[in-house]
Design a protein around this motif. Structure first.
Motif, PDB file in Angstrom:
ATOM      1  N   ASP A  46     -13.821  15.797  15.235  1.00  0.00           N
ATOM      2  CA  ASP A  46     -13.754  16.197  13.830  1.00  0.00           C
ATOM      3  C   ASP A  46     -14.253  15.088  12.899  1.00  0.00           C
ATOM      4  O   ASP A  46     -13.610  14.726  11.937  1.00  0.00           O
ATOM      5  CB  ASP A  46     -12.307  16.565  13.454  1.00  0.00           C
ATOM      6  N   GLU A  47     -15.406  14.514  13.203  1.00  0.00           N
ATOM      7  CA  GLU A  47     -15.886  13.443  12.343  1.00  0.00           C
ATOM      8  C   GLU A  47     -16.367  13.995  10.994  1.00  0.00           C
ATOM      9  O   GLU A  47     -16.616  15.190  10.862  1.00  0.00           O
ATOM     10  CB  GLU A  47     -17.004  12.642  13.019  1.00  0.00           C
TER      11      GLU A  47
ATOM     12  N   LYS B 287       2.270   1.894  -3.389  1.00  0.00           N
ATOM     13  CA  LYS B 287       1.314   2.514  -4.325  1.00  0.00           C
ATOM     14  C   LYS B 287       1.185   4.006  -4.036  1.00  0.00           C
ATOM     15  O   LYS B 287       1.146   4.823  -4.948  1.00  0.00           O
ATOM     16  CB  LYS B 287      -0.052   1.854  -4.189  1.00  0.00           C
ATOM     17  N   MET B 288       1.106   4.334  -2.756  1.00  0.00           N
ATOM     18  CA  MET B 288       0.895   5.743  -2.393  1.00  0.00           C
ATOM     19  C   MET B 288       2.089   6.618  -2.748  1.00  0.00           C
ATOM     20  O   MET B 288       1.929   7.788  -3.098  1.00  0.00           O
ATOM     21  CB  MET B 288       0.588   5.860  -0.892  1.00  0.00           C
TER      22      MET B 288
ATOM     23  N   SER C 204     -18.722   6.538   0.065  1.00  0.00           N
ATOM     24  CA  SER C 204     -18.904   7.596  -0.918  1.00  0.00           C
ATOM     25  C   SER C 204     -17.599   8.065  -1.535  1.00  0.00           C
ATOM     26  O   SER C 204     -16.684   8.491  -0.837  1.00  0.00           O
ATOM     27  CB  SER C 204     -19.612   8.792  -0.276  1.00  0.00           C
TER      28      SER C 204
ATOM     29  N   ASN D  30      -2.276   8.364  -6.120  1.00  0.00           N
ATOM     30  CA  ASN D  30      -1.450   7.253  -6.610  1.00  0.00           C
ATOM     31  C   ASN D  30      -2.123   5.918  -6.308  1.00  0.00           C
ATOM     32  O   ASN D  30      -2.154   5.015  -7.140  1.00  0.00           O
ATOM     33  CB  ASN D  30      -0.075   7.279  -5.935  1.00  0.00           C
ATOM     34  N   PHE D  31      -2.675   5.814  -5.113  1.00  0.00           N
ATOM     35  CA  PHE D  31      -3.280   4.554  -4.673  1.00  0.00           C
ATOM     36  C   PHE D  31      -4.529   4.208  -5.497  1.00  0.00           C
ATOM     37  O   PHE D  31      -4.668   3.081  -5.970  1.00  0.00           O
ATOM     38  CB  PHE D  31      -3.645   4.665  -3.187  1.00  0.00           C
TER      39      PHE D  31
ATOM     40  N   PHE E 172     -27.585  12.102  -5.570  1.00  0.00           N
ATOM     41  CA  PHE E 172     -27.484  12.324  -4.121  1.00  0.00           C
ATOM     42  C   PHE E 172     -28.707  11.753  -3.419  1.00  0.00           C
ATOM     43  O   PHE E 172     -28.591  11.068  -2.407  1.00  0.00           O
ATOM     44  CB  PHE E 172     -27.359  13.824  -3.824  1.00  0.00           C
TER      45      PHE E 172
ATOM     46  N   GLY F 247     -18.276  10.189  -3.956  1.00  0.00           N
ATOM     47  CA  GLY F 247     -19.049  11.174  -4.709  1.00  0.00           C
ATOM     48  C   GLY F 247     -18.948  12.575  -4.120  1.00  0.00           C
ATOM     49  O   GLY F 247     -19.694  13.472  -4.496  1.00  0.00           O
TER      50      GLY F 247
ATOM     51  N   GLN G   6       0.832  -1.221   0.000  1.00  0.00           N
ATOM     52  CA  GLN G   6       0.000   0.000   0.000  1.00  0.00           C
ATOM     53  C   GLN G   6       0.858   1.259   0.000  1.00  0.00           C
ATOM     54  O   GLN G   6       0.597   2.195  -0.761  1.00  0.00           O
ATOM     55  CB  GLN G   6      -0.878   0.045   1.246  1.00  0.00           C
TER      56      GLN G   6
ATOM     57  N   GLY H  81     -17.462  16.161  -3.439  1.00  0.00           N
ATOM     58  CA  GLY H  81     -16.607  17.154  -4.107  1.00  0.00           C
ATOM     59  C   GLY H  81     -16.003  18.148  -3.152  1.00  0.00           C
ATOM     60  O   GLY H  81     -15.969  19.346  -3.442  1.00  0.00           O
ATOM     61  N   GLU H  82     -15.558  17.682  -2.015  1.00  0.00           N
ATOM     62  CA  GLU H  82     -14.945  18.604  -1.061  1.00  0.00           C
ATOM     63  C   GLU H  82     -13.934  17.848  -0.209  1.00  0.00           C
ATOM     64  O   GLU H  82     -14.003  16.625  -0.093  1.00  0.00           O
ATOM     65  CB  GLU H  82     -16.007  19.263  -0.179  1.00  0.00           C
TER      66      GLU H  82
ATOM     67  N   VAL I  87     -11.421  18.513   8.080  1.00  0.00           N
ATOM     68  CA  VAL I  87     -12.162  19.620   8.681  1.00  0.00           C
ATOM     69  C   VAL I  87     -11.268  20.853   8.544  1.00  0.00           C
ATOM     70  O   VAL I  87     -10.042  20.734   8.558  1.00  0.00           O
ATOM     71  CB  VAL I  87     -12.438  19.312  10.170  1.00  0.00           C
TER      72      VAL I  87
ATOM     73  N   ILE J  67     -26.297  15.523 -10.432  1.00  0.00           N
ATOM     74  CA  ILE J  67     -25.692  15.161  -9.151  1.00  0.00           C
ATOM     75  C   ILE J  67     -26.760  15.078  -8.077  1.00  0.00           C
ATOM     76  O   ILE J  67     -26.773  14.197  -7.234  1.00  0.00           O
ATOM     77  CB  ILE J  67     -24.595  16.187  -8.757  1.00  0.00           C
TER      78      ILE J  67
ATOM     79  N   GLN K 174      -0.816  11.081  -2.339  1.00  0.00           N
ATOM     80  CA  GLN K 174      -0.622   9.665  -1.987  1.00  0.00           C
ATOM     81  C   GLN K 174      -1.872   8.851  -2.316  1.00  0.00           C
ATOM     82  O   GLN K 174      -1.810   7.760  -2.857  1.00  0.00           O
ATOM     83  CB  GLN K 174      -0.293   9.542  -0.495  1.00  0.00           C
TER      84      GLN K 174
ATOM     85  N   ARG L 292     -19.771  15.310   5.940  1.00  0.00           N
ATOM     86  CA  ARG L 292     -20.135  15.641   4.559  1.00  0.00           C
ATOM     87  C   ARG L 292     -21.331  14.815   4.081  1.00  0.00           C
ATOM     88  O   ARG L 292     -21.576  13.721   4.564  1.00  0.00           O
ATOM     89  CB  ARG L 292     -18.942  15.392   3.635  1.00  0.00           C
ATOM     90  N   MET L 293     -22.028  15.344   3.094  1.00  0.00           N
ATOM     91  CA  MET L 293     -23.132  14.588   2.497  1.00  0.00           C
ATOM     92  C   MET L 293     -22.539  13.474   1.635  1.00  0.00           C
ATOM     93  O   MET L 293     -21.344  13.467   1.354  1.00  0.00           O
ATOM     94  CB  MET L 293     -23.992  15.516   1.637  1.00  0.00           C
ATOM     95  N   VAL L 294     -23.383  12.548   1.205  1.00  0.00           N
ATOM     96  CA  VAL L 294     -22.873  11.394   0.457  1.00  0.00           C
ATOM     97  C   VAL L 294     -22.361  11.789  -0.927  1.00  0.00           C
ATOM     98  O   VAL L 294     -21.339  11.308  -1.404  1.00  0.00           O
ATOM     99  CB  VAL L 294     -23.982  10.328   0.315  1.00  0.00           C
ATOM    100  N   VAL L 295     -23.084  12.664  -1.582  1.00  0.00           N
ATOM    101  CA  VAL L 295     -22.676  13.145  -2.902  1.00  0.00           C
ATOM    102  C   VAL L 295     -22.783  14.665  -2.893  1.00  0.00           C
ATOM    103  O   VAL L 295     -23.800  15.211  -2.484  1.00  0.00           O
ATOM    104  CB  VAL L 295     -23.595  12.571  -4.015  1.00  0.00           C
ATOM    105  N   THR L 296     -21.714  15.333  -3.308  1.00  0.00           N
ATOM    106  CA  THR L 296     -21.750  16.807  -3.378  1.00  0.00           C
ATOM    107  C   THR L 296     -21.195  17.246  -4.726  1.00  0.00           C
ATOM    108  O   THR L 296     -20.525  16.466  -5.390  1.00  0.00           O
ATOM    109  CB  THR L 296     -20.919  17.452  -2.246  1.00  0.00           C
ATOM    110  N   PRO L 297     -21.444  18.489  -5.147  1.00  0.00           N
ATOM    111  CA  PRO L 297     -20.956  18.934  -6.467  1.00  0.00           C
ATOM    112  C   PRO L 297     -19.437  18.883  -6.560  1.00  0.00           C
ATOM    113  O   PRO L 297     -18.772  19.098  -5.573  1.00  0.00           O
ATOM    114  CB  PRO L 297     -21.424  20.376  -6.555  1.00  0.00           C
TER     115      PRO L 297
END
Lengths: 166, 392
Positions: free
Chosen positions: A157-158, A26-27, B38, B304-305, B27, B40, A23, B42-43, B47, B23, B301, A161-166
């Motif tokens: 800091d979990e 690869k990285m 996910s 690459n992976f 979503f 999907g 791993q 884009g951010e 944090v 999108i 990194q 984010r939403m599952v899909v974002t722009p």
């Protein structure tokens, strides 16, 4: 492997020492064998000393240990300075860390782990304070650990984010 | 007699004719499922570094809660000027050529509204960010799409540019490093386009929101090339490089005449960007460079992976030099982008974005964001490998 990649390799292992050479290869865009050789060399040179896990003992029930930080004032000896007494303190298995400090009203900072407060007190009064060079000690018990080795033990800091974002 | 109007008649014809974002549809589908990994998003998965959050909290404690100048705090604009000059060798005057906006998205909107008359054509390099087309239409313009392909590393070629220029062409808009492909352009590649841009007197809207996220070499801004500053509207922001998406803070740089036009729209619609976000951005530019570098190293990194991982499971993928997206081809499966993405979601619970939502030339691809943990990336690749096994 150049020194920049070597530092990156060390950072990755520091972050997660269970990461495989494949791993990491690869990285870092390096063949697995190159990574394996680099790790072996770093181990031989004592740059990589150990692969520990960072445990949050606060979350382990009935963990019978208390931690203390002890400020130790010592009289340095000719030729060996603080080293001789520091090395003696290091040999006690209860001692987890020893640091020579600057700018403080004491000289050595000793991190200690014991099963009970009484055990720590006994160690300090009977073993540490009785060493020839030790002038005084001040014991501080750790009540709660918030951050250790750069890791916040209660992670706030979990990923929100939403599952899909722009 | 009913006086209720139909929805269609209450909306403007321009808004009514806009298609909902592809999108968004995906979503809704992914959000309704449990245990989805996910790719999907884009951010950044980081944090916002604490130093920026702390600066913002501290500014609130000191009572910095009032409006700022329409163009944004002058000290922030001065820092933006220094930053752009140092990092990308482009120089804008902080008082007359830089405007702080509510995200780069607002900057794109006001740039287009400031320059377009009804019917003006805007060349759009695709695959492209999903907002370009609707925002051009809302500004009264007509989008004309320029294709890029994986074979060409998703770079814009002079031939493709020249072919689509008409007497109505007013401007060209692109994003490099690119969302969704991760493609970049070098200074030499930009130079092949300059004679055409100059010959047809085009304005250039250069969306450089991913400028810091390049791997192996520095980003080349088209605005830094000889003669280009006067015809370029440079757009960027803090979302991607500094992991500050929710703060909605961007900026636009242009010559004083263009900027004055944009400022008019901004002052009547937004008034100014949020003060506490500007305070955080100030801290980001002054002291946030090391946080940014740490994140970039991590993205490289992971890039690459995942690229190696896609190739291992039989998906051809060009090596993206920027942003945090890989855009592998799924053409070998015989499925469309939407079919593949839906199958992947329903059967393996991995969310990716179908490439065609970024324009027709994205068909046959999927956008995979690697701004997520290594653990998630490993699992996602395993699951995608399962699907590829079933499809072969």
């Amino acid at each position: 492997m150049d020194s920049k990649k070597q530092r990156e390799l060390l950072h990755l292992l520091e972050e997660d020492s269970r990461m495989s050479a494949e791993q990491i290869g690869k990285m870092l865009a390096e063949p697995t064998e190159v990574i394996e050789r680099a790790i072996a060399t770093l181990e031989a040179e004592k740059v990589i000393v150990k692969y520990p896990a960072l445990i949050n003992w606060e979350r382990v029930e009935d963990h019978p240990y208390v931690n203390a930080m002890i400020d130790v004032k010592v009289t340095p000896k000719r030729d060996v300075g603080f080293d001789e007494v520091a090395e003696r303190i290091c040999r006690f298995p209860e001692v987890k860390a020893v640091y020579l400090m600057s700018g403080a009203s004491y000289d050595l900072s000793v991190v200690l782990e014991g099963k009970t407060m009484r055990e720590v007190a006994t160690f300090v009064s009977q073993k540490l304070a009785t060493l020839d060079s030790v002038v005084s000690t001040a014991t501080h018990f750790i009540l709660k650990r918030y951050k250790h080795d750069g890791i916040e033990l209660e992670d706030r800091d979990e990923d929100r984010r939403m599952v899909v974002t722009p | 007699m009913s006086t209720q109007l139909s929805l269609k008649s209450r909306l403007s014809s321009t808004v009514a004719s806009l298609k909902p974002s592809g999108i968004r549809r995906f979503f809704d589908l992914a959000a309704s499922m449990e245990g989805v990994i996910s790719l999907g998003v884009g951010e950044p998965d980081f944090v916002t570094p604490w130093r920026m959050r702390e600066a913002s909290i501290s500014s609130l404690e000191r009572g910095h809660t009032a409006y700022t100048s329409n163009a944004g705090m002058l000290e922030l604009r001065v820092e933006i000027q220094k930053y752009l000059e140092e990092r990308f060798s482009v120089s804008y005057h902080p008082e007359s050529e830089i405007l702080v906006t509510v995200g780069a998205s607002e900057a794109i909107d006001i740039a287009l509204r400031a320059i377009l008359d009804p019917g003006d054509e805007v060349l759009v390099v695709e695959p492209c960010y999903v907002s370009y087309e609707p925002v051009i239409r809302l500004a009264g313009g007509v989008p004309v799409f320029l294709k890029t392909t994986m074979e060409n590393q998703f770079k814009l070629t002079p031939q493709e540019l020249e072919t689509h220029i008409t007497p109505r062409t007013k401007a060209i808009i692109f994003c490099y490093p690119n969302n969704p492909t991760g493609g970049t352009m070098t200074a030499d590649e930009w130079k092949t386009l300059l004679p055409i841009i100059e010959k047809h007197d085009l304005l250039v809207i250069s969306d450089e929101i991913y400028a810091e996220l390049t791997y192996g070499r520095m980003h080349d801004s088209i605005a830094a090339l000889p003669g280009m500053k006067d015809r370029t509207i440079l757009i960027s922001g803090f979302s991607k490089a500094f992991a500050m998406t929710g703060w909605r803070l961007g900026y636009v740089c242009a010559t004083p005449d263009l900027l004055a036009g944009m400022l008019k729209i901004h002052q009547y619609t937004m008034l100014c960007a949020p003060t506490m976000a500007q305070m955080a951005a100030l801290e980001a530019l002054r002291h946030g460079r090391s946080d940014m570098e740490r994140m970039i190293e991590s993205y490289r990194q992971r890039r690459n992976f995942v690229v190696d991982g896609f190739r291992q499971i039989g998906l051809s993928c060009h090596e993206p030099d920027g942003a945090f997206y890989a855009f592998p081809s799924i053409a070998s499966t015989g499925l469309s982008s939407a079919e593949f993405a839906e199958k992947l979601l329903m059967e393996e619970k991995v969310a990716v974005v179908p490439g065609d939502v970024f324009g027709e030339s994205g068909n046959g691809h999927i956008r995979c964001s690697y701004a997520t943990s290594m653990e998630q990336l490993k699992k996602a690749l395993d699951r995608m490998g399962n699907l590829m096994g079933k499809l072969s």
